[in-house]
Design an enzyme around this catalytic site. Structure first.
Site, PDB file in Angstrom:
ATOM      1  N   THR A   1       0.841  -1.192   0.000  1.00 11.27           N
ATOM      2  CA  THR A   1       0.000   0.000   0.000  1.00 11.27           C
ATOM      3  C   THR A   1       0.877   1.242   0.000  1.00 11.27           C
ATOM      4  O   THR A   1       2.108   1.148   0.058  1.00 11.27           O
ATOM      5  CB  THR A   1      -0.978  -0.028   1.195  1.00 11.27           C
ATOM      6  OG1 THR A   1      -1.948   1.001   1.033  1.00 11.27           O
ATOM      7  CG2 THR A   1      -0.247   0.164   2.520  1.00 11.27           C
ATOM      8  N   ASN A   2       0.257   2.388  -0.114  1.00 14.36           N
ATOM      9  CA  ASN A   2       0.944   3.673  -0.020  1.00 14.36           C
ATOM     10  C   ASN A   2       0.497   4.346   1.256  1.00 14.36           C
ATOM     11  O   ASN A   2      -0.642   4.162   1.680  1.00 14.36           O
ATOM     12  CB  ASN A   2       0.541   4.581  -1.183  1.00 14.36           C
ATOM     13  CG  ASN A   2       1.282   4.263  -2.447  1.00 14.36           C
ATOM     14  OD1 ASN A   2       2.239   3.503  -2.457  1.00 14.36           O
ATOM     15  ND2 ASN A   2       0.835   4.854  -3.540  1.00 14.36           N
TER      16      ASN A   2
END
Ligand code: C5P
Length: 219
Positions: free
Chosen positions: A29-30
């Protein structure tokens, strides 16, 4: 009270991160809180627009009057954007989309061994670039979060994705916090907004978009 600059306009936004599953319990994820995108959705709704918000996994509350579509991955985000794209006047891509996803999704938890593990990644589609390339594209706004050379990268992005407007912010200023300071890049140049609360900054961005819509006399 704010002037209602977007009455009769439909605005579609993306916000938050995406999450790309590696196996049932892990993923890529970011780091994105979703705060800026949700603040923009709220500011658009306050300005009288009909707002649809496609949101990746975040803890943010849905702003009043906003239609929210929850997604997890970039591919789901792209599907939700295209499913809601008809008749939109404005598309604002705020989401921090993961650039890559695992080539294979695995149904069961990967067991730990002492051997090296390689996960093959494939690029995700660029949702904003795809929308902006459409024949009857809405007015498209992109975000550029950079750690340096903001003006240069933001302008490059604006031209590469063929966007009328890019909102640039230095990541050390905005990420995760409640405040932000941004500069707007359009064909006329760079327009810094006064730094402040993300909602105030969002209202400033909405003002600028409304002004540009008026000039281009779309719809
Ligand atoms: O090229 P870069 O990822 O830095 O561009 C950021 C802008 O493009 C943001 O507006 C972001 O929401 C959008 N974007 C997208 N789909 C991607 C990657 C970025 O819509 N796969």
């Amino acid at each position: 009270t704010q002037p209602k600059r977007l009455v009769g306009k439909r605005v579609l936004l993306t916000a938050g991160p995406t999450f790309e599953a590696i196996d049932p319990v892990r993923g890529i994820t970011n780091s994105s809180s979703g705060k800026m995108g949700f603040a923009l959705a709220r500011a658009c709704a306050e300005a009288g627009a009909e707002v649809t918000l496609v949101a990746g996994p975040t803890a943010q509350a849905t702003p009043q009057g906003v239609k929210r579509v929850d997604v997890i991955s970039a591919l789901q985000m792209r599907d939700a954007v295209f499913a809601n794209l008809a008749k939109q006047d404005v598309f604002i891509a705020v989401a921090a989309v993961a650039d890559y996803r695992p080539a294979k999704s695995v149904d069961h938890k990967i067991k730990k061994t002492n051997a090296k593990l390689t996960i093959e990644l494939v690029p995700n589609p660029d949702i904003l670039a795809e929308v902006a390339a459409k024949k009857h594209a809405p007015f498209c706004v992109g975000f550029a979060a950079e750690s340096r050379d903001l003006a240069r990268y933001a302008e490059t992005k604006r031209k590469a994705k063929k966007l009328p407007l890019v909102v640039g912010n230095l990541v050390q200023d905005g990420l995760g916090g409640d405040d932000n300071s941004v500069t707007l890049f359009d064909a006329r140049g760079a327009h810094p907004l006064p730094p402040g609360d993300k909602l105030d900054v969002a209202r400033g961005i909405v003002e600028h978009i409304a002004g540009m819509l008026k000039k281009t006399k779309r719809s």
